[in-house]
Enzyme design. Structure first.
Site, PDB file in Angstrom:
ATOM      1  N   LYS A  53       0.842  -1.212   0.000  1.00 45.55           N
ATOM      2  CA  LYS A  53       0.000   0.000   0.000  1.00 45.55           C
ATOM      3  C   LYS A  53       0.873   1.256   0.000  1.00 45.55           C
ATOM      4  O   LYS A  53       0.615   2.206  -0.739  1.00 45.55           O
ATOM      5  CB  LYS A  53      -0.935  -0.017   1.220  1.00 45.55           C
ATOM      6  CG  LYS A  53      -2.056  -1.039   1.076  1.00 45.55           C
ATOM      7  CD  LYS A  53      -2.821  -1.288   2.370  1.00 45.55           C
ATOM      8  CE  LYS A  53      -3.796  -2.441   2.167  1.00 45.55           C
ATOM      9  NZ  LYS A  53      -4.454  -2.899   3.390  1.00 45.55           N
ATOM     10  N   GLN A  97      -4.290  -1.419   9.613  1.00 47.61           N
ATOM     11  CA  GLN A  97      -4.259  -2.770   9.055  1.00 47.61           C
ATOM     12  C   GLN A  97      -4.851  -3.780  10.039  1.00 47.61           C
ATOM     13  O   GLN A  97      -4.484  -3.801  11.212  1.00 47.61           O
ATOM     14  CB  GLN A  97      -2.801  -3.142   8.710  1.00 47.61           C
ATOM     15  CG  GLN A  97      -2.651  -4.462   7.997  1.00 47.61           C
ATOM     16  CD  GLN A  97      -3.295  -4.468   6.606  1.00 47.61           C
ATOM     17  OE1 GLN A  97      -3.174  -3.513   5.848  1.00 47.61           O
ATOM     18  NE2 GLN A  97      -3.998  -5.550   6.284  1.00 47.61           N
ATOM     19  N   ASP A 120     -10.947   3.181   3.960  1.00 47.75           N
ATOM     20  CA  ASP A 120     -11.271   1.756   3.855  1.00 47.75           C
ATOM     21  C   ASP A 120     -12.793   1.551   3.799  1.00 47.75           C
ATOM     22  O   ASP A 120     -13.266   0.489   3.390  1.00 47.75           O
ATOM     23  CB  ASP A 120     -10.732   1.004   5.092  1.00 47.75           C
ATOM     24  CG  ASP A 120      -9.505   0.175   4.771  1.00 47.75           C
ATOM     25  OD1 ASP A 120      -9.274  -0.106   3.578  1.00 47.75           O
ATOM     26  OD2 ASP A 120      -8.795  -0.202   5.714  1.00 47.75           O
TER      27      ASP A 120
END
Ligand code: NAP
Length: 302
Positions: A53, A97, A120
């Protein structure tokens, strides 16, 4: 005739080129898109995801911050870091994460991220925006699946779509995005008695289960579009999806491979959400056409 491949690598490259172009324009205006990525603990797979990422951010010309913490990092300390990033004007997206160590409540952490930076799309508010068909961040994997389906040229209005899997991050948002496009949507899960009965009627099947060979050729309607979200290993340790590619590609009209289908799109849509978050702060006449104040180019559509 074997199905046409839906090439997620190629689509990702095209979208990322456009993202990089728009990011450069923002940077020239002193508003470089910025993503903060936080990882707690030492899960090796998570570290790989996070590295990918951050690298994707660099390639797109974004600013990125990677914060790594030991597995015993306190929940409150993590919440404090998120509060600081929420207040940081150079950061337009925050990603924590998953999974987190057991002593940290993931919902508390997700809900601590400002909705305007929840790239997200995992927070309850972002989920509510999706349900209510309001502009907001769409979870990256289903958002990417919609972009892949779009490349087939299929008009989803009135089509029957079957989503296999009902997780909050993939299955449910996927079903809602298909519904927004006027598909008739069926959601199947582990308690669905006869999966094939449903999938055989589907013009579009999205498999998001995490079990290989969940969908085989005899379960697919000729001409269907098949999107394989699953990530599994076969007996030889090779990466494979939920779909038996060999048999399904003999029946379907379009199919995503694994790898090279949904996978690359997930990070691409994370970049897209972060870019659009940065563009949001622009005065209306400086935003990209159709992107002013916003999220989806057409409200409610992806
Ligand atoms: P998840 O949270 O484990 O959800 C799996 C879903 O599959 C559940 O809803 C489960 O039903 C359903 N299911 C399990 N067995 C089934 C069966 N025999 N028939 C029908 N449905 C069944 O997984 P997830 O996070 O949604 O991810 C799904 C897969 O996609 C995983 O392989 C994951 O690694 C992959 N993934 C890939 C990407 C990417 O970027 N390519 C991103 C995210 C996830 P219940 O709800 O009844 O348990």
């Amino acid at each position: 005739m074997p199905a046409q491949l839906i090439d997620g690598v190629k689509l990702s490259q095209q979208l990322r080129a456009d993202i990089a172009r728009r990011a450069a324009e923002l940077t020239a205006q002193g508003r470089q898109p910025g993503l903060a990525v936080i990882i707690v603990g030492d899960d090796p797979a998570s570290h790989v995801y996070v590295r990918n990422k951050v690298k994707a951010c660099g390639d797109a010309g974004f600013h990125s911050v990677l914060e790594k913490y030991e597995a015993d990092f306190a929940e409150q300390a993590l919440l404090d870091r998120i509060a600081a990033l929420n207040a940081d004007p150079g950061i337009h997206g925050i990603l924590v994460q998953m999974p987190l160590p057991r002593h940290i409540d993931p919902s508390k952490v997700i809900e601590a991220i400002a909705t305007t930076k929840d790239v997200d799309g995992y927070s309850v508010l972002s989920a509510g925006e999706l349900v209510a068909n309001l502009p907001g961040f769409r979870p990256c994997t289903p958002y990417g699946c919609m972009k892949l389906i779009e490349t087939t040229g299929i008009d989803l209005r009135g089509k029957h779509a079957v989503v296999i899997g009902r997780s909050n991050t993939v299955g449910k948002p996927m079903a809602l995005l298909l519904l927004q496009q006027n598909a008739t949507v069926t959601i199947c899960h582990s308690a669905t008695p006869d999966l094939g009965y449903h999938t055989r009627q589907a013009d579009v099947v999205v498999a998001a289960v995490g079990r290989r060979n969940t969908l085989t050729g005899d379960m697919v309607k000729p001409g269907a579009v098949v999107i394989d979200v699953g990530i599994n290993r076969d007996d030889d340790g090779k990466l494979c999806g939920d779909v038996d590619f060999a048999s399904v590609s003999e029946v379907a009209a379009h199919i995503t491979p694994v790898p090279g289908g949904v996978g690359p799109m997930t990070i691409t849509m994370l970049l897209m959400n972060t870019l659009e978050s940065a563009e949001r702060g622009l005065p209306k006449n400086e935003a990209q056409p159709g992107q002013a104040q916003g999220m989806d180019p057409k409200p409610g559509l992806v």
